[in-house]
Design an enzyme around this catalytic site. Structure first.
Site, mmCIF file in Angstrom:
data_model
loop_
_atom_site.group_PDB
_atom_site.id
_atom_site.type_symbol
_atom_site.label_atom_id
_atom_site.label_comp_id
_atom_site.label_asym_id
_atom_site.label_seq_id
_atom_site.Cartn_x
_atom_site.Cartn_y
_atom_site.Cartn_z
ATOM 1 C CB SER A 157 11.938 6.851 29.597
ATOM 2 O OG SER A 157 11.792 5.817 30.773
ATOM 3 C CG ASP A 294 16.810 10.199 34.956
ATOM 4 O OD1 ASP A 294 16.972 9.757 36.196
ATOM 5 O OD2 ASP A 294 16.622 10.243 33.863
ATOM 6 C CG HIS A 323 13.198 8.728 33.929
ATOM 7 N ND1 HIS A 323 14.533 9.187 32.869
ATOM 8 C CD2 HIS A 323 12.580 8.970 33.542
ATOM 9 C CE1 HIS A 323 13.920 8.108 32.037
ATOM 10 N NE2 HIS A 323 12.847 7.724 32.288
#
Length: 343
Positions: A157, A294, A323
């Protein structure tokens, strides 16, 4: 090299007893960097006496594995990534020296956005002008203080985007990198989500806006199918499960996080826009991991950047959980990353 106040070979004295002795954990520890020579930020601002809080795992050595945490994460890897940290896992303290630091501008011990804002004139909910390259330079100074000369980098991330910043800022230090669930630069979609979150914070400073910002983010961290599986139905008293879930997540972050940090770090992510030419100049092996469901950083978008890397390879985590699958549904991801890090 930036001057630092070097701690002992094992790092600065711990603030308390290690909270994970079975993992050879040192932390949280704190060191003050840039005492003799200042840190010049990309904005032109100059910082001295930069406090950095971090964890280490395993015996100190000149080569290390650097873990880069996500937007609202921290340096305590054992608390949030147990699938990756431990004997026989990708981050093995019996084999490796592992370092994770709280980022500059965060709110987990390192010099915070609120502290920086007090010196830079940023008001409540305002962002301080930091870049991901600034964060990488602070991390490099920490590794220098710890005696680390070569590093393998892994981030997911925001940590994945920060890994790209390390590859660009510290090419002499990084020998390989793993980027999980992150693009090399933010799309209009990702910037739009962050803009809405920051607008919520500025519209309702004092915590309420931060809770709403978290709700917006949580919708992008999962997928429709994930929510259909985990948040269907209602909860007493007749509140939709998804409503209850989002309200809980918002209040939970409000209690532990800082709105100025949220604005500062999301703005730094949005502003990180390396060119294709810069990406093509990255010479070391890079494993890029996409996540099939995602919606924040679609797998095809993440995969697209591999074509710009001289030694990039792609692997996809097939999960319905969006995600956040790298945290809640890693499946074969640890094994794949471990094999890559071992070269």
């Amino acid at each position: 090299m930036t001057a630092v106040t070097a701690p002992s070979p094992r790092g600065a004295p711990p603030l308390g007893e290690p909270d994970c002795p079975d993992l050879a954990c040192g932390g949280p520890q704190t060191v003050t960097l840039f005492r003799r020579e200042p840190l010049l930020l990309d904005s032109g601002q100059v910082l001295t006496d930069v406090r950095v809080t971090y964890h280490t795992y395993g015996e100190a050595r000149e080569d290390a594995t650097l873990v880069l945490h996500a937007l609202t994460g921290n340096s305590a890897v054992h608390e949030w990534w147990p699938d990756f940290l431990g004997a026989g896992r990708p981050l093995d303290p019996e084999r490796d020296f592992i370092v994770c630091a709280n980022v500059l501008g965060g709110c987990a011990g390192t010099l915070s956005a609120a502290e920086l804002g007090a010196n830079m004139g940023a008001g409540p909910g305002g962002s301080v002008a930091l870049t991901l390259r600034d964060l990488a330079r602070v991390g490099r100074a920490l590794l220098g203080a710890l005696g680390v000369r070569r590093v393998r980098v892994i981030g997911a991330s925001m940590g994945g985007m920060l890994a790209y910043a390390w590859l660009l800022e510290c090419p002499d230090l990084v020998e390989r990198a793993v980027v999980i669930g992150a693009p090399a630069r933010h799309s209009p979609w990702a910037i739009g989500l962050n803009t809405a979150a920051r607008s919520a914070i500025r519209a309702a400073p004092g915590g309420e806006g931060l809770a709403v910002a978290r709700q917006i983010a949580m919708l992008s961290y999962r997928s429709p199918e994930s929510f259909a599986r985990t948040q269907a139905g209602q909860r007493v008293p007749s509140v939709p499960a998804i409503t209850s879930y989002l309200e809980y997540q918002g209040e939970k972050l409000r209690a532990r996080f800082c709105e100025q940090t949220y604005c500062t770090l999301t703005a730094a992510m949005d502003a990180f826009q390396p060119t294709d030419a810069e990406l093509r100049a990255i010479a070391v092996p890079v494993l890029v991991v996409g996540i099939s469901s995602d919606v924040l950083y679609p797998a095809e978008e993440v995969r697209g950047y591999v074509r710009e890397l001289a030694r990039g390879e792609y692997w996809e985590l097939d999960s319905v959980h969006g995600h956040d699958a790298f945290l809640m549904d890693p499946q074969d991801l640890p094994e794949r990353v471990g094999a890559f890090l071992r070269g």
